[in-house]
Design a protein around this motif. Structure first.
Motif, mmCIF file in Angstrom:
data_model
loop_
_atom_site.group_PDB
_atom_site.id
_atom_site.type_symbol
_atom_site.label_atom_id
_atom_site.label_comp_id
_atom_site.label_asym_id
_atom_site.label_seq_id
_atom_site.Cartn_x
_atom_site.Cartn_y
_atom_site.Cartn_z
ATOM 1 N N MET A 80 0.809 -1.217 0.000
ATOM 2 C CA MET A 80 0.000 0.000 0.000
ATOM 3 C C MET A 80 0.846 1.274 0.000
ATOM 4 S SD MET A 80 -3.217 -0.397 -0.390
ATOM 5 C CE MET A 80 -4.067 0.958 0.405
ATOM 6 N N PRO A 81 1.876 1.401 0.851
ATOM 7 C CA PRO A 81 2.734 2.602 0.753
ATOM 8 C C PRO A 81 3.411 2.725 -0.601
ATOM 9 C CG PRO A 81 3.082 1.487 2.844
ATOM 10 C CD PRO A 81 2.246 0.563 1.999
ATOM 11 N N ARG A 82 3.786 1.598 -1.198
ATOM 12 C CA ARG A 82 4.402 1.647 -2.524
ATOM 13 C C ARG A 82 3.399 2.103 -3.574
ATOM 14 N NH1 ARG A 82 8.813 -2.698 -4.188
ATOM 15 N NH2 ARG A 82 9.648 -1.645 -2.350
ATOM 16 N N TYR A 83 2.147 1.777 -3.377
ATOM 17 C CA TYR A 83 1.101 2.258 -4.293
ATOM 18 C C TYR A 83 1.018 3.783 -4.246
ATOM 19 C CZ TYR A 83 -3.630 3.085 -6.098
ATOM 20 O OH TYR A 83 -4.710 3.553 -6.809
ATOM 21 N N VAL A 84 1.100 4.354 -3.053
ATOM 22 C CA VAL A 84 1.086 5.818 -2.912
ATOM 23 C C VAL A 84 2.308 6.420 -3.587
ATOM 24 C CG1 VAL A 84 1.112 7.723 -1.262
ATOM 25 C CG2 VAL A 84 -0.250 5.686 -0.781
ATOM 26 N N THR A 85 3.477 5.799 -3.398
ATOM 27 C CA THR A 85 4.700 6.279 -4.045
ATOM 28 C C THR A 85 4.552 6.274 -5.561
ATOM 29 O OG1 THR A 85 6.038 5.403 -2.229
ATOM 30 C CG2 THR A 85 7.174 5.901 -4.283
ATOM 31 N N THR A 86 3.963 5.222 -6.091
ATOM 32 C CA THR A 86 3.780 5.109 -7.536
ATOM 33 C C THR A 86 2.857 6.199 -8.056
ATOM 34 O OG1 THR A 86 4.073 2.713 -7.371
ATOM 35 C CG2 THR A 86 3.085 3.544 -9.386
ATOM 36 N N GLN A 87 1.806 6.510 -7.306
ATOM 37 C CA GLN A 87 0.885 7.561 -7.729
ATOM 38 C C GLN A 87 1.594 8.910 -7.793
ATOM 39 O OE1 GLN A 87 -1.536 5.502 -8.873
ATOM 40 N NE2 GLN A 87 -3.105 6.860 -8.062
#
Length: 362
Positions: free
Chosen positions: A295-302
Motif C-alpha cells: 500500500m505505501p508503494r502504491y502511494v509512491t507510484t501515484q
C-alpha cells in the motif's frame, strides 16, 4: 524617430534572441519526447501493482476481528488537517505553467482555510518552494527524547507546534530535474507516516496531468485516504482552452511532435491483464502482510507518475512558449525592417530634395 543605425542594431538584437528561443524550443521538444517515453514506461508497473492489490483485496478480509479497517491508509477521518502537495516546475520560460498550478493550489488552500481547516503545504519544484517560503511560515517540530531504564534505550519523537492555519512542512527543490524513484519514495513514506499517526487527515496532489501536447489539464487529486484502488479521485480539473490547444498544436507540428496520445503498447495490454484472472493465486507471504507492504508503494507510484506527467507537461509548455516567442520575434523583425526602410527612404528623399533645391537656386 530612431535612425537607421539604431534600427539595424535592434534588428540584429532581435534576430539573436530569435535564434535563442528557437534553440530552446528544439531542446524542449527533445526533452518532451524523452519525458513522454519515461511516463509510458512507468505505466505497466503501476498497472500491475494496482492489479496485485486488487487481487489481494478480493482474497483478504478488509476488516480485522475488532471491525477496524485492516490498513490505516484506507481509514477516512473528518478533515481537520490536510496536506497539499504542489508539483510545479524548477525553471522559467514555460508560459503560464507554474502560475496555473500555483493558482489552482491557492484556490484549494483558501477554500479549506475558509472551512476552518488547517493546511500543510509541501512543494515539489523550485517555483512553488520559493513562493510558499515567502508567503507562509515553516512548521516547527520539537524533538523529544525518552529514556528507558530497563534496557538503557532511547526513543526519539518529533512534536508539532502549530502556530498558523497554513504552514510549510517540507519542500523538494530540484527533485524534478533528475527525477528518481528513490527520492519520491522517501517523500511518500514521510507523507504516509504522517497520515498513519493522524497528523494529517487527507492528502491532495496538485499537478499538471499530461496525456498529449493538446490533452493536458491542471488537476487536484485526493491521494489519501485511498477510496478505490486504480481510480483517481479528481476533485478539480482545469482543461486547456481552444486557443491554448491551437498554440500547442502549432508548436508540436513545427518541432515534429505528435499531438495524439501514444497508442497502447503490447506491454500495457498485458499489464492490464496481470492478476485479473479469477483464479486462486498462491502468494509466498500472507496476503494481509503483502497488502500492508504494498500500500505505501502504491502511494509512491501515484506520486511518481504524477511527477513524470508534470515534467512532460512543463517541457510541452516551454516548447509552446518558445515557439510563440520565436514567432513574435519574426513579426518584430518584419515591423522593424519596414520602419527602417521607411526611414532610409525618407532620408534619401530629403537628400534628393536638398540637391534639387540647391541646383535650382543656382
Amino acid at each position: 524617430m530612431a535612425n537607421v543605425l539604431d534600427l539595424r542594431r535592434r534588428i540584429r538584437s532581435v534576430k539573436n534572441t530569435r535564434q535563442i528561443t528557437k534553440a530552446m524550443k528544439m531542446v524542449s521538444a527533445a526533452k518532451l519526447r524523452r519525458a513522454q517515453e519515461r511516463a509510458m514506461l512507468a505505466r505497466p508497473y503501476a498497472q500491475m501493482l494496482t492489479n496485485v492489490l486488487q487481487s489481494l483485496v478480493r482474497r483478504t478480509d478488509m476488516f480485522n476481528e475488532n471491525g477496524d479497517i485492516m490498513h490505516p491508509l484506507l481509514v477516512e477521518r473528518e478533515e481537520k488537517n490536510i496536506l497539499v502537495v504542489v508539483v510545479s516546475g524548477d525553471k522559467v520560460f514555460a508560459g503560464a505553467f507554474n502560475s496555473n498550478i500555483i493558482k489552482a493550489a491557492q484556490i484549494l488552500i483558501d477554500e479549506r482555510v475558509a472551512k476552518g481547516q488547517n493546511v500543510d503545504v509541501e512543494a515539489a519544484g523550485r517555483k512553488a518552494r520559493d513562493l510558499y517560503n515567502r508567503r507562509y511560515p515553516r512548521a516547527v517540530y520539537e524533538k523529544k527524547t525518552e529514556h528507558y531504564d530497563n534496557d538503557l534505550s532511547t526513543h526519539h519523537e518529533s512534536i508539532r507546534h502549530r502556530a498558523e492555519k497554513i504552514e510549510v512542512t517540507g519542500d523538494h527543490p530540484g527533485i524534478l530535474l533528475k527525477l528518481a524513484y528513490d527520492d519520491v519514495d522517501d517523500m511518500a513514506r514521510d507523507i504516509v507516516a504522517r497520515y498513519e499517526r493522524a497528523e494529517i487527515d487527507a492528502v491532495y496532489l496538485v499537478f499538471n496531468e499530461f496525456k498529449s501536447v493538446i490533452s493536458q489539464r491542471i488537476v487536484v487529486e485526493k491521494l489519501l485516504p485511498i477510496r478505490k484502488l486504480g481510480e483517481h479521485d479528481i476533485t478539480v480539473a482545469d482543461e486547456m482552452s481552444l486557443e491554448q490547444k491551437e498554440d500547442a498544436a502549432h508548436a508540436a507540428q513545427e518541432a515534429g511532435i505528435s499531438i495524439h496520445e501514444p497508442e497502447e503498447s503490447v506491454i500495457d495490454k498485458e499489464a492490464k491483464k496481470f492478476g485479473t484472472s479469477e483464479v486462486d493465486y498462491i502468494f509466498d507471504q500472507a496476503p494481509e502482510r503483502l497488502f500492508r507492504h504494498l500500500m505505501p508503494r502504491y502511494v509512491t507510484t501515484q506520486i511518481f507518475h504524477a511527477m513524470l506527467e508534470s515534467v512532460a507537461a512543463e517541457h510541452a509548455a516551454r516548447m509552446t512558449a518558445m515557439d510563440a516567442a520565436t514567432s513574435n520575434a519574426g513579426d518584430m523583425i518584419d515591423a522593424l525592417s519596414l520602419t527602417m526602410n521607411r526611414v532610409r527612404q525618407a532620408a534619401i528623399t530629403k537628400e534628393i530634395i536638398e540637391i534639387v533645391s540647391g541646383a535650382a537656386a543656382l
